[in-house]
Every structure is written in structure tokens, then in C-alpha cells.
Write an enzyme that holds these catalytic residues in place. Structure first.
Site, PDB file in Angstrom:
ATOM      1  N   LYS A 198       1.671   2.217  -5.123  1.00 50.02           N
ATOM      2  CA  LYS A 198       2.181   1.679  -6.397  1.00 50.02           C
ATOM      3  C   LYS A 198       1.228   1.989  -7.553  1.00 50.02           C
ATOM      4  CE  LYS A 198       2.217  -2.399  -4.424  1.00 50.02           C
ATOM      5  NZ  LYS A 198       1.962  -2.051  -3.028  1.00 50.02           N
ATOM      6  N   GLY A 228      -4.652  -4.314  -3.721  1.00 56.31           N
ATOM      7  CA  GLY A 228      -5.659  -3.278  -3.947  1.00 56.31           C
ATOM      8  C   GLY A 228      -4.937  -2.007  -4.327  1.00 56.31           C
ATOM      9  N   HIS A 229      -5.024  -1.621  -5.585  1.00 53.35           N
ATOM     10  CA  HIS A 229      -4.300  -0.453  -6.087  1.00 53.35           C
ATOM     11  C   HIS A 229      -5.305   0.635  -6.457  1.00 53.35           C
ATOM     12  CE1 HIS A 229      -0.831  -3.388  -7.308  1.00 53.35           C
ATOM     13  NE2 HIS A 229      -1.054  -3.346  -6.012  1.00 53.35           N
ATOM     14  N   ASP A 276       0.806  -1.226   0.000  1.00 48.94           N
ATOM     15  CA  ASP A 276       0.000   0.000   0.000  1.00 48.94           C
ATOM     16  C   ASP A 276       0.836   1.271   0.000  1.00 48.94           C
ATOM     17  OD1 ASP A 276      -2.273  -1.626   0.141  1.00 48.94           O
ATOM     18  OD2 ASP A 276      -2.089  -1.753   2.318  1.00 48.94           O
ATOM     19  N   GLN A 291       1.811  -6.056  -3.335  1.00 48.59           N
ATOM     20  CA  GLN A 291       2.320  -6.201  -1.967  1.00 48.59           C
ATOM     21  C   GLN A 291       3.620  -5.392  -1.805  1.00 48.59           C
ATOM     22  OE1 GLN A 291       1.229  -9.536  -3.526  1.00 48.59           O
ATOM     23  NE2 GLN A 291      -0.673  -8.618  -2.877  1.00 48.59           N
TER      24      GLN A 291
HETATM   25  P1  GDP Z   1      -0.868   0.375  -3.535  1.00 44.07           P
HETATM   26  O1  GDP Z   1      -1.472  -0.895  -3.023  1.00 44.07           O
HETATM   27  O2  GDP Z   1       0.595   0.445  -3.316  1.00 44.07           O
HETATM   28  O3  GDP Z   1      -1.254   0.690  -4.949  1.00 44.07           O
HETATM   29  O4  GDP Z   1      -1.479   1.529  -2.621  1.00 44.07           O
HETATM   30  P2  GDP Z   1      -3.042   1.717  -2.237  1.00 44.07           P
HETATM   31  O5  GDP Z   1      -3.748   2.225  -3.432  1.00 44.07           O
HETATM   32  O6  GDP Z   1      -3.572   0.516  -1.568  1.00 44.07           O
HETATM   33  O7  GDP Z   1      -2.928   2.813  -1.088  1.00 44.07           O
HETATM   34  C1  GDP Z   1      -2.365   4.069  -1.312  1.00 44.07           C
HETATM   35  C2  GDP Z   1      -3.440   5.134  -1.028  1.00 44.07           C
HETATM   36  O8  GDP Z   1      -2.827   6.408  -0.934  1.00 44.07           O
HETATM   37  C3  GDP Z   1      -4.489   5.270  -2.118  1.00 44.07           C
HETATM   38  O9  GDP Z   1      -5.702   5.602  -1.529  1.00 44.07           O
HETATM   39  C4  GDP Z   1      -3.963   6.407  -2.978  1.00 44.07           C
HETATM   40  O10 GDP Z   1      -4.986   7.097  -3.660  1.00 44.07           O
HETATM   41  C5  GDP Z   1      -3.336   7.289  -1.935  1.00 44.07           C
HETATM   42  N1  GDP Z   1      -2.164   8.046  -2.365  1.00 44.07           N
HETATM   43  C6  GDP Z   1      -1.165   7.685  -3.217  1.00 44.07           C
HETATM   44  N2  GDP Z   1      -0.204   8.635  -3.250  1.00 44.07           N
HETATM   45  C7  GDP Z   1      -0.604   9.615  -2.402  1.00 44.07           C
HETATM   46  C8  GDP Z   1      -0.004  10.853  -1.963  1.00 44.07           C
HETATM   47  O11 GDP Z   1       1.083  11.230  -2.367  1.00 44.07           O
HETATM   48  N3  GDP Z   1      -0.710  11.586  -1.056  1.00 44.07           N
HETATM   49  C9  GDP Z   1      -1.922  11.202  -0.572  1.00 44.07           C
HETATM   50  N4  GDP Z   1      -2.520  11.980   0.314  1.00 44.07           N
HETATM   51  N5  GDP Z   1      -2.499  10.035  -0.956  1.00 44.07           N
HETATM   52  C10 GDP Z   1      -1.841   9.259  -1.844  1.00 44.07           C
HETATM   53  P1  IMO Z   2      -1.033  -4.155  -2.241  1.00 41.69           P
HETATM   54  O1  IMO Z   2      -0.619  -4.657  -3.606  1.00 41.69           O
HETATM   55  C1  IMO Z   2      -0.964  -4.675   2.078  1.00 41.69           C
HETATM   56  C2  IMO Z   2      -1.016  -8.774   3.613  1.00 41.69           C
HETATM   57  C3  IMO Z   2      -2.267  -9.222   4.355  1.00 41.69           C
HETATM   58  C4  IMO Z   2      -1.641 -10.195   5.338  1.00 41.69           C
HETATM   59  C5  IMO Z   2      -0.539 -10.855   4.512  1.00 41.69           C
HETATM   60  C6  IMO Z   2      -0.933 -12.203   3.927  1.00 41.69           C
HETATM   61  O2  IMO Z   2      -2.308  -3.415  -2.227  1.00 41.69           O
HETATM   62  O3  IMO Z   2       0.109  -3.433  -1.621  1.00 41.69           O
HETATM   63  P2  IMO Z   2      -2.487 -12.916   1.885  1.00 41.69           P
HETATM   64  O4  IMO Z   2      -3.958 -12.743   1.662  1.00 41.69           O
HETATM   65  O5  IMO Z   2      -1.636 -12.310   0.844  1.00 41.69           O
HETATM   66  O6  IMO Z   2      -2.119 -14.341   2.147  1.00 41.69           O
HETATM   67  O7  IMO Z   2      -2.184 -12.123   3.277  1.00 41.69           O
HETATM   68  O8  IMO Z   2      -0.237  -9.952   3.482  1.00 41.69           O
HETATM   69  N1  IMO Z   2      -1.272  -8.238   2.238  1.00 41.69           N
HETATM   70  C7  IMO Z   2      -1.200  -6.949   1.929  1.00 41.69           C
HETATM   71  N2  IMO Z   2      -0.985  -5.858   2.708  1.00 41.69           N
HETATM   72  N3  IMO Z   2      -1.115  -4.531   0.742  1.00 41.69           N
HETATM   73  C8  IMO Z   2      -1.305  -5.605  -0.058  1.00 41.69           C
HETATM   74  O9  IMO Z   2      -1.312  -5.504  -1.404  1.00 41.69           O
HETATM   75  C9  IMO Z   2      -1.396  -6.880   0.536  1.00 41.69           C
HETATM   76  N4  IMO Z   2      -1.612  -8.127   0.061  1.00 41.69           N
HETATM   77  C10 IMO Z   2      -1.509  -8.940   1.109  1.00 41.69           C
HETATM   78  O10 IMO Z   2      -2.883  -8.138   5.005  1.00 41.69           O
HETATM   79  O11 IMO Z   2      -1.014  -9.503   6.393  1.00 41.69           O
HETATM   80 MG    MG Z   3      -2.965  -1.561  -1.736  1.00 44.76          MG
END
Ligand code: GDP
Ligand code: IMO
Ligand code: MG
Length: 437
Positions: A17, A41-42, A14, A228
């Protein structure tokens, strides 16, 4: 010459990416997922004001929002076809053309009903919970390594599929019934469901390795999108509190079916602080429940709620010793620091620079959860800034203390910062050195 980028998370996932992959895709012709599944979850935010739209992607690569970009799901991804079809439908409802642009490797192991039941059943039984996403990811990778997976191409031969399915489900149903005390999964029901999936997935199948090889030969830029983060990597993370795939940059080659010489630049996505969702050690963790504390600000202002499971993400200070391990195992070319804006207004910002482990000082995150659990963090403190950095697009416009904070991180991690993100929208980005140029 084509330039191919690998974008990976350097922390516990998270890191942002999805945003950065979408932002970079204006320079790429193809985006490839190479590991993980719909545990990812992106989030992508496109546009401003009332025209703003948010997309949440789990399996479909984050290049899909840009027209003329092909998207690939490589052999390293575990595939839940039901979920993929749901995601495609949602995108199509938003007017995004997917069919002609998404290519799926026939080599992907399938996630079937029993994988989900096993994942959830085991997690419920476990005393120290990993906190998996419950999507069947771990059991599906176990079957892959145990050489009993049903892969996407198996769907094309119904007779053989049924034979293999009966065998593998006999094995898993025994565990479900007699060990986990759960209902068995009906083989015929799974078979019928899988055959309906076969029809749906057929139009997307392609030899992904060959397509990427040819695209590269034609000088097309490719982007390999990690899911991840490195500290959730099955080998290098805080085992056993990890996911079941390799999330490091090297996996881009194996999980997409290309050679490592096709990977030219590794961008490590890194939050300006740290988050973790699920169980496992987290040395720089802060209290996120007490109003007015830095942890509370990270959690609320950063909207740190898991995209897939809606759990609150745990939050803490930036951990440079953890980053050092990530930099080492990924050969990072550059860092992209995200969510800098979330720290606006915090008076003193902590940075974890090492740990005390069994009476010794160390500056590199050790391997495995047991050792990390015994690590007592060592912090330094730098001055924060009062100014608003949300949406700032140039280095010069950043407050002096924010610049100093970033320079400190760069020095501690020993990797140059090439990009800084100051907001969720694709353009809320500061470029110091463009990865594609
Ligand atoms: P990922 O799994 O690495 O793609 O990240 P996620 O999408 O799960 O979580 C990142 C969250 O931060 C999302 O809700 C993005 O919209 C938000 N986000 C990304 N970059 C920034 C930033 O520079 N500032 C803020 N405030 N939010 C951001
Ligand atoms: P993105 O791509 C954050 C974590 C789960 C748990 C562990 C194992 O959005 O960064 P799993 O279901 O993969 O066997 O769970 O990994 N986990 C993540 N945490 N971002 C993710 O993906 C994750 N995908 C799995 O919360 O701790
Ligand atoms: Mg994510």
C-alpha cells in the site's frame, strides 16, 4: 471535480500500500490515514542506484515524502504520541518538512502505557496466539468502544485529564496486577508523560473533517490510505485472528470524518501471491523453509519480513476466493497487483479458486477463523515464465505467461486490474488505467 481515492489492502496486510500511495500522490494534494495505528508498516523506496532511499512509515501518511502534499491523521486512528514524535524526528532528520504539513484529529483515542502492557500481557497468556504487534492497538480500541478512552483533546485540560486517567487506570491496573500478574503502571508517571506529549502534539491539531471538506470543495484530490488488510478487518476478517479496527474502504468515511459521497474510486492493493504475519488460518499457505520451493522463493526474493515486528511473513499462493470476499465488501473499482516480479522463474503457479468445506465446494472465503480453518483449498495451476519482470513498466513488455496469469486473476476476482507493480521503487509500475484519470 475533485477525485478522491481510497487505497486499501485486500489480503492480510503488507500488500504494498505504501509504495502505491506514494506513487499516486503526485496526483493528490492530501493523504489521510483513517484507521489502525503504528501496527502498520509501510515501506517507500525512492530513487535509483546509490541515490536510492528507503522510508518506513507507521503513522505518518505515505504522502509525506512529496512536497506540497498535506497529510492527515483522522479520528479513526489510535495514536501513540511518543511513536509519532519519533517518526516525525526521523523524517525531519532526512530533511523532510513535516510540521506545516501534518494535521492530527483531536478525536483520536490515545494509546497509553497500560494499553501496551495489556496487549503484551494478554498475548503472553493466550494459548492460541493472535501474534499481535504488541503496540497496544487492541486495548486502545477496546477503551474507545467502552467509552472510556482518553482522546487527544483531553490533553488540553490537565485537571480533567488527571481525573479521567486515574479512573481508567484504576480499572486497568486491577487487571494487570490481579489477572495478568504484572506490575501496575504508575498514574503520576503516565500523567507527566502525557502532559509532555500535550505540548508536542498541540502544533499539529486541526479539525480534520473540516479541512478535508474544504479541500474537496476546492477541487483538491484526496487519497485515503488504508492500513492492514480486509482479511484482518475486525468484522469481516478471520476473527479473532484480526486487528481491532475496520480496514475496509467504508471505514475511510467514518475514520476521517467525511461522507461516503466524497469517496470516488476504491483501489484494492493485492499481492500476486499471499502473505500473512501472525497467527490465524491461511488456506493457500506454502512451506517457506525448504530451499527451491515456490514458498521459499516468495519468502526470500519477496523479502517477506514484517516491517514492525521483524517476524517472517507466512507465504502462499494467490487466493481468488479470499479476494472475492474482499472485492465484495470493499466495492473495488480496480485492482493493483504488486510484487509480480517475485514469481519470476517459478515453473507452475498455483491459484486457490475455492475450498472444500464440510464436504461442500465453495468459491468464497467464509467468515470467521473456525470455518476458514476447516477449508481445504482447491487449486488450479498455470504456466509460469522464465523472463525477468523486475522493473518492467509497460504491459507489452511482460512475458505472455505473466499477462495470462494476470488476466486469469482478473477473471477469477471479477475486478479489472488497473495497475501492476514490478518493483519497490515508485516508477516500477505498469498503468493500465490510471486511478486519478
Ligand atoms: P504495506 O504495509 O502494504 O505498505 O506493505 P509493506 O511496505 O509492509 O510491504 C511491502 C514490501 O514490498 C515493501 O518492502 C515494498 O518495498 C515491497 N514492494 C512493494 N511493491 C513491490 C513490487 O512490486 N515488487 C517488489 N519486489 N517489492 C515490492
Ligand atoms: P500494514 O498496514 C500485516 C496483524 C498482526 C496480528 C494481527 C493483530 O503494514 O499492512 P494488532 O497489533 O493489530 O492487534 O495485531 O494483525 N497486523 C498486520 N499484519 N500488516 C499490518 O499492517 C498489520 N497490522 C497488524 O501481525 O496478526
Ligand atoms: Mg506493512
Amino acid at each position: 471535480m475533485a477525485k478522491n481515492l481510497v487505497v486499501i489492502g485486500t489480503q492480510w496486510g503488507d500488500e504494498g500500500k505504501g509504495k502505491i500511495v506514494d506513487w499516486l500522490t503526485d496526483h493528490a494534494e492530501g493523504v489521510v490515514r483513517f484507521q489502525g495505528g503504528h501496527n502498520a508498516g509501510h515501506t517507500l523506496v525512492i530513487g535509483q542506484g546509490s541515490n536510492q532511499k528507503e522510508y518506513k512509515l507507521n503513522l505518518v501518511p505515505s504522502g509525506i515524502i512529496r512536497k506540497n502534499v498535506d497529510c492527515f491523521i483522522g479520528n479513526g486512528v489510535v495514536l501513540d504520541i511518543e511513536h509519532l514524535m519519533h517518526e516525525i524526528k526521523t523524517l525531519e532528520a532526512d530533511g523532510i518538512e513535516v510540521k506545516s504539513r501534518l494535521f492530527v484529529s483531536p478525536g483520536c483515542p490515545l494509546i497509553l502505557k497500560h494499553h501496551i502492557a495489556l496487549d503484551q500481557g494478554r498475548e503472553a497468556m493466550r494459548e492460541s496466539k493472535i501474534g499481535t504487534t504488541g503496540k497496544g492497538i487492541g486495548p486502545a480500541y477496546e477503551d474507545k468502544v467502552a467509552r472510556r478512552s482518553l482522546r487527544v483533546y483531553d490533553l488540553l485540560n490537565p485537571e480533567l485529564f488527571k481525573k479521567k486517567l486515574t479512573e481508567v487506570m484504576d480499572y486497568h491496573n486491577f487487571v494487570l496486577q490481579h489477572y495478568l500478574k504484572k506490575d501496575p503502571i504508575d498514574v503520576n508517571e503516565q500523567f507527566d508523560l502525557s502532559m509532555s506529549h500535550a505540548e508536542k502534539i498541540k502544533p499539529y491539531l486541526a479539525d480534520v473533517s473540516q479541512k478535508l471538506y474544504e479541500a474537496n470543495a476546492k477541487n483538491k484530490n484526496l487519497l485515503f490510505e488504508g492500513a492492514q488488510g480486509s482479511l484482518l478487518d475486525i468484522d469481516h476478517g478471520t476473527y479473532p485472528y484480526v486487528t481491532s479496527s475496520n480496514c475496509v474502504s467504508g471505514q475511510a468515511a467514518a475514520g476521517a470524518g467525511v461522507g461516503p459521497h466524497m469517496l470516488h474510486y476504491i483501489l484494492g492493493i493485492t499481492k500476486a501471491y499471499t502473505t500473512r504475519v501472525g497467527g490465524g488460518p491461511f488456506p493457500s499457505e506454502l512451506d517457506i523453509e525448504t530451499e527451491g520451493t515456490p514458498g521459499y522463493q516468495m519468502s526470500t526474493k519477496g523479502k517477506e519480513i514484517g516491517t514492525v515486528t521483524k517476524r517472517k511473513r507466512r507465504c502462499g499462493w494467490f487466493d481468488a476466493a479470499a479476494l472475492k470476499r474482499s472485492a465484495m465488501i470493499n466495492s473495488l473499482t480496480g485492482l493493483c497487483i504488486t510484487k509480480l516480479d517475485v514469481l519470476d522463474g517459478i515453473k507452475k503457479i498455483g491459484i486457490c479458486v475455492g475450498y472444500e468445506l464440510d464436504g461442500q465446494k465453495i468459491d468464497l472465503l467464509p467468515l470467521g477463523a473456525d470455518q476458514v480453518e476447516r477449508c481445504k483449498p482447491i487449486f488450479i495451476e498455470v504456466d509460469g515464465w522464465d523472463e525477468n519482470t523486475f522493473g518492467v513498466k509497460s504491459w507489452d513488455k511482460l512475458p505472455r505467461n505473466a499477462q495470462h496469469y494476470l488476466k486469469t486473476l482478473e477473471k477469477l476476482c471479477e475486478v479489472p486490474i488497473h495497475v501492476v507493480s514490478t518493483g519497490p521503487e515508485r516508477d516500477e509500475t505498469i498503468v493500465l488505467k490510471h486511478p486519478f484519470e
